[in-house]
Design an enzyme around this catalytic site. Structure first.
Site, PDB file in Angstrom:
ATOM      1  N   LYS A   1      -3.412   2.726  -4.937  1.00  0.00           N
ATOM      2  CA  LYS A   1      -4.604   3.345  -5.220  1.00  0.00           C
ATOM      3  C   LYS A   1      -4.740   4.917  -5.437  1.00  0.00           C
ATOM      4  O   LYS A   1      -5.567   5.505  -5.546  1.00  0.00           O
ATOM      5  CB  LYS A   1      -5.742   2.934  -4.201  1.00  0.00           C
ATOM      6  CG  LYS A   1      -6.044   1.589  -4.187  1.00  0.00           C
ATOM      7  CD  LYS A   1      -7.058   1.348  -5.136  1.00  0.00           C
ATOM      8  CE  LYS A   1      -7.979   0.056  -5.045  1.00  0.00           C
ATOM      9  NZ  LYS A   1      -9.081   0.125  -6.095  1.00  0.00           N
TER      10      LYS A   1
ATOM     11  N   SER B   1       1.238  -4.302  -4.443  1.00  0.00           N
ATOM     12  CA  SER B   1       0.308  -3.175  -4.449  1.00  0.00           C
ATOM     13  C   SER B   1       0.169  -2.628  -3.461  1.00  0.00           C
ATOM     14  O   SER B   1      -0.363  -1.087  -3.509  1.00  0.00           O
ATOM     15  CB  SER B   1      -0.977  -3.819  -4.978  1.00  0.00           C
ATOM     16  OG  SER B   1      -1.399  -4.772  -4.111  1.00  0.00           O
TER      17      SER B   1
END
Length: 354
Positions: free
Chosen positions: A73, A327
């Protein structure tokens, strides 16, 4: 292998001609130059365990849990916030997040000297709350889920004159996440299959544009929890819809309604979506830790769960070069301990006894 030159770019540009994409591969390349001034090029490692056990091919793990803030992110946050005007930066920014986007926004704001507020669901992991506060952002707990936190963020942005840094439904954020796709190609130019966790869709949208722009034959698989899979349900329905039946270990992807920008990209460029159970997510988290020495949060374990649970057709895996994207690794230690206890409570037959 770095993809460069006019010929390569001509191939790339043709990918988004079939629909009106808000992001081009050139946007992703520009984001890459910006992000890598600060951010990391994360490792791509082969997992012998997954290669041997699951695919009879080569399985590589793209370790975004080793990115700044422990998650991919940071890429989208950094790209977006750097593009704000001086006036927008001066007024301050706000976002809504279950935790990883919150940290990316908070760290970027700290690096650029910008005031940031983050609305998080009340049940957001304590480790993610603490990390976000540690980077200097104001944390506001509101709502029982991401969608409720998002609505409150939108109201507060208007009230306080703050600029919203959307966690996924923004071209600059999508472009930032797409830089992962370019990194995969730089190290494994002949990749066959890429497996990506999906929440609101910013990650898979950016990665899909980057990969398909280079080679449209790369098979892209999106993975979501059975409990919350708004994007998969929307693609199946042919329009944006909402789906949620409960909580999930993959809290970072617990988005019931996908983005209006990310949905058409996923609809056109993602080849398939698969769903995994909570037990399968837990197993993948355990195996990543035990067999590959990688701490992955639930969302980061989704691609491994799909592989181990044989949710993907063998034709995309056997004798193929496969990348599973980890992720993020921002998981509460208490949740890790609970997961370990869960598997230690099995009797010799493999059934759970407690």
């Amino acid at each position: 292998m770095m993809v460069t030159g006019d010929r390569a770019l001509l191939v790339k540009d043709k990918v988004t001609e079939t629909f009106e994409s808000p992001v081009s591969v050139r946007d992703i390349e520009e984001a890459s130059h910006l992000i890598h001034q600060v951010g990391r090029t994360t490792p791509l490692i082969q997992s012998m365990f997954l290669s041997r056990k699951v695919t009879n091919g080569e399985v590589y793990l793209k370790l975004e849990n080793m990115q700044l803030t422990g998650s991919f992110k940071f890429r989208g946050s950094f790209n977006k916030i750097n593009q704000l005007s001086s006036a927008e930066k001066k007024r301050g920014i706000i976002t809504a997040s279950a935790g990883n986007h919150a940290q990316g926004v908070a760290l970027t704001a700290k690096l650029l000297g910008i005031k940031a507020a983050v609305v998080m669901p009340k049940a957001a992991p304590l480790s993610k709350q603490a990390a976000t506060k540690g980077y200097g952002a104001e944390v506001i707990l509101h709502g029982d889920n991401f969608d409720e936190a998002r609505k409150f963020m939108e109201l507060k942005a208007v009230q306080d004159g703050l600029t919203i840094v959307d966690p996924y439904n923004d071209p600059a954020v999508i472009a930032g996440q797409g830089t992962i796709g370019l990194e995969i190609l730089d190290e494994l130019w002949n990749v066959d299959t890429v497996i990506v966790p999906v929440g609101g869709g910013g990650l898979i949208a950016g990665v899909a544009i980057a990969l398909k722009s280079f080679n449209p034959s790369i098979h892209i698989v999106g993975v979501q929890s059975e409990n919350v899979h708004g994007m998969a349900a929307s693609v199946a329905a042919g329009q944006v819809t909402t789906q949620s039946t409960g909580s999930t270990l993959a809290d970072g992807t617990a988005v019931a309604t996908p983005g209006s920008l990310t949905f058409p990209i996923a609809q056109h460029l993602v080849d398939e979506f698969v769903l995994v159970s909570e037990e399968e997510i837990a197993t993948a988290m355990k195996d990543l830790m035990q067999r590959t020495k990688i701490i992955a949060e639930g969302a980061g374990a989704l691609p491994t769960a799909a592989l181990e649970a044989h949710k993907i057709d063998k034709k995309w895996l056997e004798d193929k070069k496969v990348v599973a994207l980890v992720s993020g690794g921002n998981v509460d230690l208490a949740k890790v301990a609970k997961n370990i206890d869960h598997f230690f409570c099995q009797d010799p037959t493999g059934h759970f006894v407690g």
